[in-house]
Design a protein around this motif. Structure first.
Motif, PDB file in Angstrom:
ATOM      1  N   LEU A 125       0.782  -1.233   0.000  1.00  0.00           N
ATOM      2  CA  LEU A 125       0.000   0.000   0.000  1.00  0.00           C
ATOM      3  C   LEU A 125       0.812   1.282   0.000  1.00  0.00           C
ATOM      4  O   LEU A 125       0.317   2.327  -0.412  1.00  0.00           O
ATOM      5  N   ALA A 126       2.038   1.248   0.499  1.00  0.00           N
ATOM      6  CA  ALA A 126       2.813   2.478   0.670  1.00  0.00           C
ATOM      7  C   ALA A 126       4.100   2.441  -0.152  1.00  0.00           C
ATOM      8  O   ALA A 126       4.778   1.419  -0.190  1.00  0.00           O
ATOM      9  N   PRO A 127       4.456   3.548  -0.768  1.00  0.00           N
ATOM     10  CA  PRO A 127       5.706   3.614  -1.542  1.00  0.00           C
ATOM     11  C   PRO A 127       6.918   3.856  -0.631  1.00  0.00           C
ATOM     12  O   PRO A 127       7.602   4.873  -0.712  1.00  0.00           O
ATOM     13  N   VAL A 128       7.140   2.910   0.272  1.00  0.00           N
ATOM     14  CA  VAL A 128       8.228   2.998   1.256  1.00  0.00           C
ATOM     15  C   VAL A 128       8.948   1.661   1.264  1.00  0.00           C
ATOM     16  O   VAL A 128       8.312   0.603   1.219  1.00  0.00           O
ATOM     17  N   ALA A 146      -2.212   3.821  -0.749  1.00  0.00           N
ATOM     18  CA  ALA A 146      -3.009   3.835  -1.987  1.00  0.00           C
ATOM     19  C   ALA A 146      -3.342   5.287  -2.334  1.00  0.00           C
ATOM     20  O   ALA A 146      -2.447   6.038  -2.681  1.00  0.00           O
ATOM     21  N   GLN A 147      -4.596   5.704  -2.202  1.00  0.00           N
ATOM     22  CA  GLN A 147      -5.029   7.025  -2.667  1.00  0.00           C
ATOM     23  C   GLN A 147      -5.103   8.100  -1.594  1.00  0.00           C
ATOM     24  O   GLN A 147      -5.542   9.213  -1.877  1.00  0.00           O
ATOM     25  N   VAL A 172      -9.445   3.276   4.441  1.00  0.00           N
ATOM     26  CA  VAL A 172      -8.177   2.708   4.901  1.00  0.00           C
ATOM     27  C   VAL A 172      -8.402   1.344   5.531  1.00  0.00           C
ATOM     28  O   VAL A 172      -7.652   0.399   5.257  1.00  0.00           O
ATOM     29  N   PHE A 173      -9.428   1.205   6.343  1.00  0.00           N
ATOM     30  CA  PHE A 173      -9.736  -0.084   6.961  1.00  0.00           C
ATOM     31  C   PHE A 173     -10.010  -1.142   5.886  1.00  0.00           C
ATOM     32  O   PHE A 173      -9.450  -2.245   5.929  1.00  0.00           O
ATOM     33  N   ASP A 174     -10.829  -0.802   4.914  1.00  0.00           N
ATOM     34  CA  ASP A 174     -11.145  -1.743   3.831  1.00  0.00           C
ATOM     35  C   ASP A 174      -9.899  -2.059   2.992  1.00  0.00           C
ATOM     36  O   ASP A 174      -9.683  -3.205   2.591  1.00  0.00           O
ATOM     37  N   LEU A 175      -9.083  -1.064   2.743  1.00  0.00           N
ATOM     38  CA  LEU A 175      -7.841  -1.243   2.004  1.00  0.00           C
ATOM     39  C   LEU A 175      -6.913  -2.226   2.729  1.00  0.00           C
ATOM     40  O   LEU A 175      -6.346  -3.136   2.113  1.00  0.00           O
ATOM     41  N   LEU A 176      -6.778  -2.053   4.023  1.00  0.00           N
ATOM     42  CA  LEU A 176      -5.951  -2.954   4.824  1.00  0.00           C
ATOM     43  C   LEU A 176      -6.495  -4.381   4.785  1.00  0.00           C
ATOM     44  O   LEU A 176      -5.731  -5.347   4.667  1.00  0.00           O
ATOM     45  N   LYS A 177      -7.810  -4.521   4.874  1.00  0.00           N
ATOM     46  CA  LYS A 177      -8.416  -5.866   4.823  1.00  0.00           C
ATOM     47  C   LYS A 177      -8.151  -6.553   3.491  1.00  0.00           C
ATOM     48  O   LYS A 177      -7.844  -7.746   3.450  1.00  0.00           O
TER      49      LYS A 177
END
Length: 189
Positions: A125-128, A146-147, A172-177
């Motif tokens: 999810l993160a560009p790190v 993401a966005q 964010v919660f849904d993205l993490l899931k």
């Protein structure tokens, strides 16, 4: 006085490759000013209960802490019940100088991603660079998931804390899931 309510009412999900939990409520103060100013440093240390962190770091002690956000900004963490007093203390200590202390607690959501695949989930999810040689406990990044804008750190190995705007908490919660779906391990280490 009414009780504070988190963005997602302490939602959690334990069906994937990590445990995802909304954490909170947490007291958060954005402090902007000259981070080289001794008066500001003294006030920040008093409010945060820890020393001012180095660039891209976070210092924590129990439920108190301070994160480096930018060359002129710190994020101070405190128990939610104390945040109004800490903000007032900062305003009093910094009166008459160019500084800004704002209680942003109710405008933010905080999540915890925990488990041996936490790096896998965050790396999607993160560009790190999240390889263990490059990102370790105590490091802090202000970036995107993401966005949306977010910041995160590792309080300990295999655990991330994420701060985002309350308005995007469900996203964010849904993205993490989704990133934590069973069978989605990527083994970045």
């Amino acid at each position: 006085m009414s009780e504070p309510v988190t963005a997602l009412n302490n939602a959690s999900d334990h069906t994937g490759i990590v445990e995802i939990s909304e954490v909170g409520p947490i007291g958060m103060i954005t402090l902007r000013g000259d981070l080289a100013d001794k008066k500001l440093i003294k006030a920040a240390v008093a409010a945060g209960g820890v020393n001012v962190p180095e660039q891209r770091r976070i210092n924590t002690e129990g439920d108190r802490g301070m994160a480096w956000m930018s060359p002129d900004e710190l994020l101070i963490l405190s128990p939610y019940a104390e945040v109004k007093d800490r903000t007032a203390d900062l305003a009093e200590a910094l009166a008459g100088q160019f500084a800004l202390a704002v209680n942003v607690s109710d405008a933010r959501a905080v999540f915890e991603v925990k488990g041996k695949h936490a790096r896998d989930v965050m790396a999607k999810l993160a560009p790190v660079d999240l390889h263990p040689d490059q990102f370790t406990p105590g490091m802090f990044r202000r970036t995107r998931l993401a966005q949306v804008a977010a910041a995160f750190w590792m309080p300990e190995e295999d655990c991330f804390h994420i701060v985002c705007f309350r308005s995007v908490a469900q996203y964010v919660f849904d993205l993490l899931k989704v990133a934590a779906q069973p069978g989605s391990e990527v083994a970045i280490t």
